[in-house]
Write an enzyme that holds these catalytic residues in place. Structure first.
Site, PDB file in Angstrom:
ATOM      1  CE  LYS A   1     -57.668   1.094  14.554  1.00  0.00           C
ATOM      2  NZ  LYS A   1     -58.826   0.296  14.171  1.00  0.00           N
TER       3      LYS A   1
ATOM      4  N   GLY B   1     -64.887  -6.172  17.172  1.00  0.00           N
ATOM      5  CA  GLY B   1     -65.808  -7.110  16.526  1.00  0.00           C
ATOM      6  C   GLY B   1     -66.856  -7.710  17.440  1.00  0.00           C
TER       7      GLY B   1
ATOM      8  N   GLY C   1     -66.032  -2.124  18.965  1.00  0.00           N
ATOM      9  CA  GLY C   1     -67.100  -2.605  19.820  1.00  0.00           C
ATOM     10  C   GLY C   1     -68.490  -2.128  19.452  1.00  0.00           C
TER      11      GLY C   1
ATOM     12  CG  ASN D   1     -64.355  -2.929   9.353  1.00  0.00           C
ATOM     13  OD1 ASN D   1     -63.208  -3.037   8.946  1.00  0.00           O
ATOM     14  ND2 ASN D   1     -65.342  -3.450   8.650  1.00  0.00           N
TER      15      ASN D   1
END
Lengths: 65, 263
Positions: free
Chosen positions: B104, B165, B192, B213
């Site tokens: 990633k 976040g 997001g 996450n």
């Protein structure tokens, strides 16, 4: 030399010796090492000679997003 | 009439690898390790992201990865890198550490917003693809950048919904839908997501998957939110495939207009 961004006085001859001196078992899973921006494959650690101006990165995966 | 069971052939394929789950999940920021493991399990994700970091020179004990590695497929990231050079070295270290050529690719261009640096991203993608990597770049929601990343050999593109976040969801759903319509490679909505409806919307717009996450890790009950995300991604995908009705600016009765009582 520098190890993980910190100045270090070179006392060991090889990467294998350096890891051993730090108490890092070279058999530890998921470890990776780069010297001067080039990855050193695990199989070459014991034979990899160090120089006083080497810049060494020792990493492993951690939690991440 | 009994329900007909049809084998679901709708798996996600990236660079020849097939995934049953279209949800990818991160492993950072959970209250503790057990909640993280339970949440990843509850999410149904098959691919989980990890970071590559310098070890403590005090010694390398067992890490979270020793627990994760045997159960899930790991996708290392280059989170925190600000240059193509650092990201490329991090990717190469990740390949050595984890034995995977998947990465990633994340190159931050602005420390405050964590927006990606598109110029560095495209250059690093080209280099890593030449080096045999399967590159999944975290990128802006710019259709042109996504097209260039695909042209550079990215196996998927991963535009942000909103800043990492932030939990703001999809700030520009029009762009995300446009990227999905045009992209020759899978589009994974990355960053997001705030709650389950955000993940469902991303899938309804045509995203091939969602990577998240914080929305799970920072939820009041991460395990429950992980399950909600799993269901939302599946529901959004089903709705996308089913085809939504067009939006209208006026009402259209759903009941027959003939035979009304009193007419």
């Amino acid at each position: 030399m520098r190890i993980n961004g910190k100045d270090w006085l070179l006392a060991e001859q090889s990467l294998g010796e350096l890891l051993a001196a730090q108490g890092i078992d070279p058999a530890t899973r998921y470890l990776a090492v780069a010297i001067n921006g080039t990855v050193v494959p695990r199989g070459q650690w014991s034979a990899c000679r160090l120089a006083p101006d080497d810049d060494i990165e020792i990493v492993r995966p951690r939690e991440g997003g | 009439m009994p329900a007909k069971t049809i084998a679901d052939p709708d798996s996600l394929v990236i660079a020849g690898q097939s995934f049953t789950s279209r949800l990818f999940i991160g492993t950072s920021g959970y209250p503790n390790q057990q909640i993280m493991l339970d949440s990843v399990e509850a999410s149904g994700a098959e691919l989980v992201t990890v970071a590559i970091r310098r070890i403590s020179l005090d010694g390398a004990g067992e890490s979270l990865i020793d627990v994760l590695g045997g159960r899930w497929r790991l996708l290392p990231n280059t989170a925190g890198c600000a240059t193509a050079r650092d990201a490329i070295l991090t990717a190469q270290l990740a390949r050595e550490a984890l034995g995977t050529s998947w990465i990633k690719l994340e190159i931050i261009g602005d420390r405050e917003t964590l927006h990606p640096d598109s110029e560095q991203l495209i250059a690093a993608t080209e280099t890593l693809v030449r080096d045999g990597f399967t590159v999944l770049p975290y990128c802006g929601d710019d259709p042109v950048v996504c097209r260039k990343l695909a042209g550079a050999g990215a196996a998927a593109v991963m535009p942000l919904g909103s800043p990492i976040g932030s939990g703001m969801g999809l700030c520009n759903p029009y762009n995300i839908e446009l990227i999905c319509r045009r992209s020759p490679v899978p589009v994974i909505l990355d960053a997001g997501i705030g709650t389950a409806s955000d993940a469902a919307l991303a899938m309804e717009l045509g995203c091939a998957g969602v990577l998240l996450n914080s929305a799970v890790a920072k939820a009041l009950d991460p395990r429950r939110m992980a399950g909600a995300m799993r269901d939302a991604v599946a529901a959004g995908r089903a709705a996308f495939l089913a085809g939504r009705i067009p939006k209208r600016g006026y009402a259209e009765p759903s009941s027959p207009q003939l035979g009304l009582v009193g007419s």
